[in-house]
Design a protein around this motif. Structure first.
Motif, PDB file in Angstrom:
ATOM      1  N   LEU A 173      45.958  40.675  50.054  1.00 57.07           N
ATOM      2  CA  LEU A 173      45.537  39.295  49.803  1.00 57.07           C
ATOM      3  C   LEU A 173      44.156  38.995  50.359  1.00 57.07           C
ATOM      4  CD1 LEU A 173      46.106  36.372  48.816  1.00 57.07           C
ATOM      5  CD2 LEU A 173      47.055  35.942  51.082  1.00 57.07           C
ATOM      6  N   LEU A 174      43.904  39.321  51.603  1.00 55.41           N
ATOM      7  CA  LEU A 174      42.629  38.968  52.233  1.00 55.41           C
ATOM      8  C   LEU A 174      41.458  39.641  51.529  1.00 55.41           C
ATOM      9  CD1 LEU A 174      43.703  39.072  55.984  1.00 55.41           C
ATOM     10  CD2 LEU A 174      43.670  37.112  54.434  1.00 55.41           C
ATOM     11  N   ALA A 175      41.587  40.915  51.216  1.00 51.42           N
ATOM     12  CA  ALA A 175      40.516  41.638  50.524  1.00 51.42           C
ATOM     13  C   ALA A 175      40.288  41.074  49.121  1.00 51.42           C
ATOM     14  CB  ALA A 175      40.847  43.125  50.452  1.00 51.42           C
ATOM     15  N   ILE A 176      41.361  40.739  48.439  1.00 50.97           N
ATOM     16  CA  ILE A 176      41.249  40.178  47.089  1.00 50.97           C
ATOM     17  C   ILE A 176      40.525  38.834  47.142  1.00 50.97           C
ATOM     18  CG2 ILE A 176      42.577  39.219  45.163  1.00 50.97           C
ATOM     19  CD1 ILE A 176      44.691  41.479  45.839  1.00 50.97           C
ATOM     20  N   LEU A 177      40.908  37.978  48.079  1.00 52.85           N
ATOM     21  CA  LEU A 177      40.268  36.666  48.196  1.00 52.85           C
ATOM     22  C   LEU A 177      38.785  36.805  48.519  1.00 52.85           C
ATOM     23  CD1 LEU A 177      42.984  34.622  50.128  1.00 52.85           C
ATOM     24  CD2 LEU A 177      42.498  34.595  47.659  1.00 52.85           C
ATOM     25  N   LYS A 178      38.448  37.749  49.383  1.00 46.22           N
ATOM     26  CA  LYS A 178      37.034  37.961  49.746  1.00 46.22           C
ATOM     27  C   LYS A 178      36.199  38.370  48.546  1.00 46.22           C
ATOM     28  CE  LYS A 178      37.891  39.215  54.562  1.00 46.22           C
ATOM     29  NZ  LYS A 178      37.927  40.308  55.547  1.00 46.22           N
ATOM     30  N   SER A 179      36.801  39.028  47.572  1.00 49.54           N
ATOM     31  CA  SER A 179      36.046  39.528  46.415  1.00 49.54           C
ATOM     32  C   SER A 179      35.776  38.457  45.360  1.00 49.54           C
ATOM     33  CB  SER A 179      36.794  40.700  45.770  1.00 49.54           C
ATOM     34  OG  SER A 179      37.868  40.246  44.957  1.00 49.54           O
ATOM     35  N   ILE A 180      36.470  37.347  45.415  1.00 47.76           N
ATOM     36  CA  ILE A 180      36.326  36.311  44.388  1.00 47.76           C
ATOM     37  C   ILE A 180      35.038  35.525  44.628  1.00 47.76           C
ATOM     38  CG2 ILE A 180      37.364  34.234  43.373  1.00 47.76           C
ATOM     39  CD1 ILE A 180      40.122  35.417  44.168  1.00 47.76           C
TER      40      ILE A 180
END
Length: 187
Positions: A24-31
């Motif tokens: 989740l954290l990595a995915i959110l950072k990429s947006i």
């Protein structure tokens, strides 16, 4: 992935899928936009994620961590118009989470991320000028942006399929990418 809006509102289904991925954290950072959830979605997800915690799912803590770190902000209705739209949309969609994201997105000009076909159809009819993203759109973007290797992408997609109980509909434009990436070690 280009996002034409300043914010992306995540629906509950996307939140659950990203939590199920364990990333989740990595995915959110990429947006490339401010990622938000409505208070309605936050309250529902906290209940669902609490049940996951009881099943010893360490990834469930990521949702609260994302909020604490500011990767995910929580918004609520700010005007009578948003509340009125929410009530009207809830009568049509029969889902508070999707109705809340639609009402807020329409009034603030924000994109949404959802996998719910009824909500997507409704949103495209109500506000066709606003961007609609999905779990596959965001996962594919994250995997490319972060340079995630094929085995790791496969593990994430399989975790979403098993824990999140999600795979894209046959008509989804990224269905073939999803299937290839979830089975092929060397994409």
């Amino acid at each position: 992935m280009y996002i034409a809006h300043s914010h992306v509102l995540l629906d509950a289904c996307c939140v659950l899928n990203f939590c199920a991925s364990g990333k989740l954290l990595a995915i959110l950072k990429s947006i490339p936009a401010q990622v938000t959830v409505t208070q309605v979605v936050q309250e529902r997800e906290l209940k669902t994620l609490q049940r996951l915690k009881n099943e010893e799912n360490e990834d469930a803590n990521q949702f609260e961590t994302a909020i604490i770190q500011g990767l995910l902000t929580v918004v609520d209705f700010e005007s009578e118009e948003e509340v009125e739209s929410f009530v009207n949309y809830a009568a049509i969609l029969r889902d508070d989470g999707e109705s809340a994201i639609c009402a807020i997105a329409v009034h603030r000009g924000w994109a949404i991320a959802t996998d719910d076909k009824a909500a997507i159809r409704f949103f495209q009819q109500t506000a066709p000028y606003l961007q609609v993203l999905s779990t596959p759109d965001i996962i594919k973007h994250w995997s490319e942006e972060a340079g995630v290797d094929s085995p790791a992408v496969r593990d994430v997609l399989n975790a979403i399929r098993v824990k999140g109980r999600y795979s894209p509909d046959k008509s989804h434009p990224l269905r073939s990418w999803w299937e290839a990436a979830s089975t092929d070690v060397d994409r």
